[in-house]
Design a protein around this motif. Structure first.
Motif, short mmCIF file in Angstrom:
data_model
loop_
_atom_site.label_atom_id
_atom_site.label_comp_id
_atom_site.label_asym_id
_atom_site.label_seq_id
_atom_site.Cartn_x
_atom_site.Cartn_y
_atom_site.Cartn_z
N LYS A 146 -4.02 -3.18 3.39
CA LYS A 146 -2.77 -3.92 3.29
C LYS A 146 -2.91 -5.00 2.24
O LYS A 146 -3.88 -5.75 2.23
CB LYS A 146 -2.42 -4.56 4.64
CG LYS A 146 -2.12 -3.55 5.73
CD LYS A 146 -1.79 -4.23 7.03
CE LYS A 146 -1.55 -3.19 8.10
NZ LYS A 146 -1.17 -3.77 9.38
N THR A 205 2.04 -6.66 -1.23
CA THR A 205 3.20 -5.84 -1.61
C THR A 205 3.16 -4.40 -1.13
O THR A 205 4.14 -3.67 -1.30
CB THR A 205 3.36 -5.82 -3.14
OG1 THR A 205 2.15 -5.31 -3.72
CG2 THR A 205 3.65 -7.21 -3.67
N ASN A 206 2.04 -3.94 -0.57
CA ASN A 206 2.00 -2.55 -0.13
C ASN A 206 0.92 -2.29 0.92
O ASN A 206 0.05 -3.12 1.14
CB ASN A 206 1.83 -1.59 -1.33
CG ASN A 206 0.62 -1.92 -2.16
OD1 ASN A 206 -0.45 -2.16 -1.63
ND2 ASN A 206 0.77 -1.94 -3.47
N TYR A 254 -1.59 1.03 1.86
CA TYR A 254 -1.97 2.33 1.30
C TYR A 254 -3.27 2.85 1.91
O TYR A 254 -4.06 2.11 2.47
CB TYR A 254 -2.10 2.25 -0.22
CG TYR A 254 -3.23 1.37 -0.71
CD1 TYR A 254 -4.49 1.89 -0.98
CD2 TYR A 254 -3.04 0.01 -0.92
CE1 TYR A 254 -5.53 1.08 -1.42
CE2 TYR A 254 -4.06 -0.81 -1.37
CZ TYR A 254 -5.30 -0.25 -1.63
OH TYR A 254 -6.33 -1.06 -2.06
N ASN A 287 -1.28 0.91 -7.63
CA ASN A 287 -0.86 0.44 -8.96
C ASN A 287 -1.86 0.83 -10.04
O ASN A 287 -1.63 0.58 -11.22
CB ASN A 287 -0.62 -1.07 -8.96
CG ASN A 287 -1.88 -1.87 -8.71
OD1 ASN A 287 -2.87 -1.35 -8.20
ND2 ASN A 287 -1.84 -3.14 -9.06
#
Length: 145
Positions: free
Chosen positions: A4, A7-8, A10, A70
């Motif tokens: 975590k 912003t995200n 994954y 990203n």
């Protein structure tokens, strides 16, 4: 295990493999394999890459890694291969003579995603969003068309 960030969230896991130039056996001793492994872990730490498993073989490297969404696979490979070659030749300059034109790595690499669920399970989950997981919203069959 999910990662975590602000912003995200994954869970991306990849199997990466790349070979030495012309598959030349360079990592032929425990010292050489340990040195390359150490370089890769340092590079990974500096680039927000988590190495979950690694193996350095005589003429190639296997890594199981995770990194944020990203980052692209090509940028991760560029970081790992470029910096490891520079570090390698600083510590083992004599090996440059063993390699044609002094390049440590071949330009190519292998990358594959690793997941905990099959493609079919994910496809079915997505297809059933409006049928089973709709949280009270309209179902797919109520849309025109």
């Amino acid at each position: 295990m999910y990662t975590k960030t602000r912003t995200n969230v994954y869970r991306t896991t990849y199997h990466l493999v790349w070979v030495t130039k012309y598959r030349k056996a360079i990592f032929t001793t425990p010292e050489r394999r340990q040195a390359m492994t150490a370089f890769l872990y340092t590079i990974a730490e500096n680039n927000d890459i988590t190495i979950l498993e690694s193996e350095v073989v005589d003429d190639h490297v296997h890594l199981v890694v995770s990194f944020p969404p990203n980052k692209s696979i090509s940028s991760v490979m560029k970081a790992l291969k470029g910096a490891s070659a520079r570090d390698w030749f600083k510590q083992f300059p004599d090996t440059k003579k063993e390699l044609w034109k002094g390049s440590l790595w071949s330009h190519s690499y292998f990358a594959s995603t690793i997941g905990d669920v099959s493609r079919e399970v994910v496809m079915q989950y997505v297809q059933n969003q409006l049928k089973e997981f709709n949280s009270g919203r309209s179902r797919r069959d109520s849309f025109p068309g």
